[in-house]
Design an enzyme around this catalytic site. Structure first.
Site, PDB file in Angstrom:
ATOM      1  N   ARG A  36       7.277   9.128   4.638  1.00  0.00           N
ATOM      2  CA  ARG A  36       6.733   7.822   4.251  1.00  0.00           C
ATOM      3  C   ARG A  36       6.261   7.800   2.793  1.00  0.00           C
ATOM      4  O   ARG A  36       5.256   7.181   2.480  1.00  0.00           O
ATOM      5  CB  ARG A  36       5.546   7.428   5.147  1.00  0.00           C
ATOM      6  N   ARG A  40       3.228   1.480   1.576  1.00  0.00           N
ATOM      7  CA  ARG A  40       2.150   0.577   1.162  1.00  0.00           C
ATOM      8  C   ARG A  40       1.113   1.187   0.240  1.00  0.00           C
ATOM      9  O   ARG A  40       0.388   0.463  -0.425  1.00  0.00           O
ATOM     10  CB  ARG A  40       1.470   0.006   2.411  1.00  0.00           C
ATOM     11  N   ARG A  49       6.900  -5.995  -1.674  1.00  0.00           N
ATOM     12  CA  ARG A  49       6.583  -6.595  -0.377  1.00  0.00           C
ATOM     13  C   ARG A  49       5.889  -7.955  -0.506  1.00  0.00           C
ATOM     14  O   ARG A  49       5.951  -8.765   0.402  1.00  0.00           O
ATOM     15  CB  ARG A  49       5.738  -5.622   0.455  1.00  0.00           C
ATOM     16  N   ASP A  85      14.063   2.027   8.471  1.00  0.00           N
ATOM     17  CA  ASP A  85      13.123   2.304   9.563  1.00  0.00           C
ATOM     18  C   ASP A  85      13.895   2.868  10.737  1.00  0.00           C
ATOM     19  O   ASP A  85      15.092   2.617  10.885  1.00  0.00           O
ATOM     20  CB  ASP A  85      12.375   1.038   9.985  1.00  0.00           C
ATOM     21  N   TYR A 163       9.682   2.923  22.036  1.00  0.00           N
ATOM     22  CA  TYR A 163       9.450   1.588  21.451  1.00  0.00           C
ATOM     23  C   TYR A 163      10.205   0.502  22.204  1.00  0.00           C
ATOM     24  O   TYR A 163       9.704  -0.603  22.395  1.00  0.00           O
ATOM     25  CB  TYR A 163       9.870   1.571  19.981  1.00  0.00           C
TER      26      TYR A 163
HETATM   27  O1  1CP Z   1       9.605   7.948   4.449  1.00  0.00           O
HETATM   28  C1  1CP Z   1       9.959   6.987   3.743  1.00  0.00           C
HETATM   29  O2  1CP Z   1       9.482   6.758   2.628  1.00  0.00           O
HETATM   30  C2  1CP Z   1      11.097   6.129   4.243  1.00  0.00           C
HETATM   31  C3  1CP Z   1      10.724   5.027   4.993  1.00  0.00           C
HETATM   32  C4  1CP Z   1      10.315   5.048   6.469  1.00  0.00           C
HETATM   33  C5  1CP Z   1      10.536   5.986   7.497  1.00  0.00           C
HETATM   34  C6  1CP Z   1      11.105   7.378   7.380  1.00  0.00           C
HETATM   35  C7  1CP Z   1       9.692   3.934   7.057  1.00  0.00           C
HETATM   36  C8  1CP Z   1       9.277   2.728   6.333  1.00  0.00           C
HETATM   37  N1  1CP Z   1       9.596   4.152   8.399  1.00  0.00           N
HETATM   38  C9  1CP Z   1      10.084   5.398   8.687  1.00  0.00           C
HETATM   39  C10 1CP Z   1      10.217   6.025  10.005  1.00  0.00           C
HETATM   40  C11 1CP Z   1       9.414   5.495  11.134  1.00  0.00           C
HETATM   41  N2  1CP Z   1       9.194   4.209  11.505  1.00  0.00           N
HETATM   42  C12 1CP Z   1       8.829   6.333  12.101  1.00  0.00           C
HETATM   43  C13 1CP Z   1       8.960   7.825  12.118  1.00  0.00           C
HETATM   44  C14 1CP Z   1       7.991   8.474  11.210  1.00  0.00           C
HETATM   45  C15 1CP Z   1       6.560   8.360  11.620  1.00  0.00           C
HETATM   46  O3  1CP Z   1       6.241   8.814  12.738  1.00  0.00           O
HETATM   47  O4  1CP Z   1       5.767   7.856  10.828  1.00  0.00           O
HETATM   48  C16 1CP Z   1       8.192   5.518  13.049  1.00  0.00           C
HETATM   49  C17 1CP Z   1       7.421   5.944  14.283  1.00  0.00           C
HETATM   50  C18 1CP Z   1       8.440   4.169  12.665  1.00  0.00           C
HETATM   51  C19 1CP Z   1       8.008   2.946  13.371  1.00  0.00           C
HETATM   52  C20 1CP Z   1       7.169   2.120  12.496  1.00  0.00           C
HETATM   53  N3  1CP Z   1       7.661   1.364  11.489  1.00  0.00           N
HETATM   54  C21 1CP Z   1       5.743   2.013  12.479  1.00  0.00           C
HETATM   55  C22 1CP Z   1       4.778   2.734  13.427  1.00  0.00           C
HETATM   56  C23 1CP Z   1       4.374   1.826  14.520  1.00  0.00           C
HETATM   57  C24 1CP Z   1       3.458   2.439  15.565  1.00  0.00           C
HETATM   58  O5  1CP Z   1       2.309   2.017  15.624  1.00  0.00           O
HETATM   59  O6  1CP Z   1       3.912   3.290  16.341  1.00  0.00           O
HETATM   60  C25 1CP Z   1       5.407   1.136  11.443  1.00  0.00           C
HETATM   61  C26 1CP Z   1       4.042   0.645  11.050  1.00  0.00           C
HETATM   62  C27 1CP Z   1       6.637   0.753  10.815  1.00  0.00           C
HETATM   63  C28 1CP Z   1       6.807  -0.117   9.631  1.00  0.00           C
HETATM   64  C29 1CP Z   1       7.112   0.590   8.388  1.00  0.00           C
HETATM   65  N4  1CP Z   1       8.207   1.421   8.228  1.00  0.00           N
HETATM   66  C30 1CP Z   1       8.240   1.880   6.936  1.00  0.00           C
HETATM   67  C31 1CP Z   1       7.111   1.300   6.230  1.00  0.00           C
HETATM   68  C32 1CP Z   1       6.768   1.523   4.801  1.00  0.00           C
HETATM   69  C33 1CP Z   1       6.416   0.500   7.161  1.00  0.00           C
HETATM   70  C34 1CP Z   1       5.201  -0.349   6.878  1.00  0.00           C
HETATM   71  C35 1CP Z   1       5.589  -1.797   6.902  1.00  0.00           C
HETATM   72  C36 1CP Z   1       5.206  -2.633   5.694  1.00  0.00           C
HETATM   73  O7  1CP Z   1       5.574  -2.369   4.554  1.00  0.00           O
HETATM   74  O8  1CP Z   1       4.567  -3.649   5.937  1.00  0.00           O
END
Ligand code: 1CP
Length: 363
Positions: A36, A40, A49, A85, A163
């Protein structure tokens, strides 16, 4: 000004540390990136964003490329990870996913009962549904121009199923875990469908330009040892087997968060490296896996709330714990958090570079 190159020439990789470390080799310095790392906590990401929704950024190669490069440019990490994602796979299978501010991803119509598996699009055309990811990879690979390798990724079958059944993030994923006990055969059918699609998706990502891939099993820790062996391991293994058969030279990393009991079995699969979360002890992990795989990780993301000097000390301890035999890719034990200070992310990256022997080139 960079020299102009013929359109399709492949620029030579100037920094291949992560490729070598993920294959278990000893490297001059330890490569570092952060899960990640685009997100943000970066004001330049927030600026994008402010103008575009999350899935607009994911779905527009130019924007996905732009935010992928942001941490490379700001922090001098040793890898870029494509901005996307894990939930694009459920989308390709026909499920709607909304990103709700403050709540995260939400499925308006999750798979509440097994009969609903029939709602999924069987065998989706990857280019038609996820062509934007492949275009983003190809574009980013060109713009990186050989500076650092590009990482592709996908969610693991169990984490995606969690999910799809639960309908969003959850502490216990009770509905998804209910399926494993109440409907095991349907769960296996869904996990098998996901594994086949994820394997094909990662193979296409490597064709499009990914030089490393990582599979995120972020919710592996909800399973327990036996359940992991039944419902997660065979599908993770199938993905690695298919991926490495197609791209033997592209390192594959697996991150099974919260599942230390999985280390031994994962080390026998075709993954090149295992990513450790911050609760796992690097030396204990090394004792379990021996020379079978490389290791990645594993500073507690919350350690980045400490002052930079303390971050540096913790990085020193982390590097020592992983040892100097090589085969280590430095990372956090999970992802960057939205309220992290980018200067503390820089302190982490700089400390890995400095303490593992490199003086960071002045920007
Ligand atoms: O790593 C990076 O920079 C690349 C971007 C990336 C990756 C690898 C994003 C962007 N998401 C992910 C993978 C991801 N998405 C995972 C696996 C890694 C981890 O465990 O953190 C998971 C579980 C998700 C699902 C997801 N997407 C969540 C978690 C939800 C939860 O409560 O279980 C969330 C909040 C997102 C949204 C998201 N994805 C990525 C970003 C930057 C965001 C935030 C959204 C925004 O900008 O508003």
């Amino acid at each position: 000004m960079p020299k102009s190159k013929p359109r399709n020439s492949k620029p030579k990789l100037q920094n291949d540390l992560i490729l070598r470390a993920a294959r278990g080799e000893k490297t001059e310095t330890t490569p570092v990136w952060m899960m990640r790392q685009a997100g943000r906590y970066l004001p330049e990401y927030q600026a994008v964003r402010d103008e575009h929704s999350f899935f607009e950024v994911v779905g527009t190669p130019e924007l996905a490329c732009k935010v992928t490069l942001q941490p490379v440019e700001r922090l001098a990490v040793d890898a870029a990870i494509i901005f996307s994602d894990i939930l694009v796979i459920p989308q390709a299978l026909g499920l709607e996913v909304q990103m709700v501010p403050g709540k995260g991803p939400q499925f308006p119509a999750p798979l509440t009962e097994p009969e609903e598996i029939e709602r999924l699009t069987r065998d989706p055309d990857l280019d038609a549904t996820l062509g934007h990811v492949f275009e983003a990879l190809a574009l980013t690979r060109r713009r990186l121009d050989g500076r650092v390798p590009l990482v592709g990724f996908a969610g693991a079958p169990w984490t995606l199923m969690a999910y799809m059944v639960e309908g969003g993030g959850s502490k216990s994923f009770r509905q998804a875990r209910r399926w494993l006990w109440a409907h095991p055969e349907d769960a296996h059918a869904l996990l098998g469908t996901l594994a086949d699609l994820i394997a094909a998706y990662l193979v296409r990502q490597a064709e499009a330009g990914a030089q490393v891939v990582q599979v995120f099993d972020s919710h592996a820790g909800l399973l327990g040892e036996k359940t992991f062996e039944t419902f997660a391991l065979p599908y993770l293994a199938r993905i690695a087997e298919r991926f490495k058969a197609a791209h033997p030279g592209v390192p594959a990393i697996v991150f099974a968060k919260g599942a230390p009991y999985a280390l031994d079995a994962l080390a026998d699969t075709d993954y090149d490296a295992i990513s450790l979360d911050w609760t796992m002890d690097p030396q204990a992990a090394r004792n379990v896996v021996g020379g079978r795989v490389a290791l990645q990780g594993n500073l507690d993301p919350c350690a980045l709330y400490a002052p930079p000097e303390k971050i540096r000390r913790r990085v020193g301890a982390m590097l020592e714990a992983f040892g100097d035999e090589g085969g280590h890719v430095a990372n956090l034990g999970h992802g960057m958090l939205p309220d992290h200070d980018p200067r503390h992310a820089a302190a982490f990256v700089d400390a890995v570079h400095a303490l593992s022997g490199r003086v960071r080139a002045e920007a």
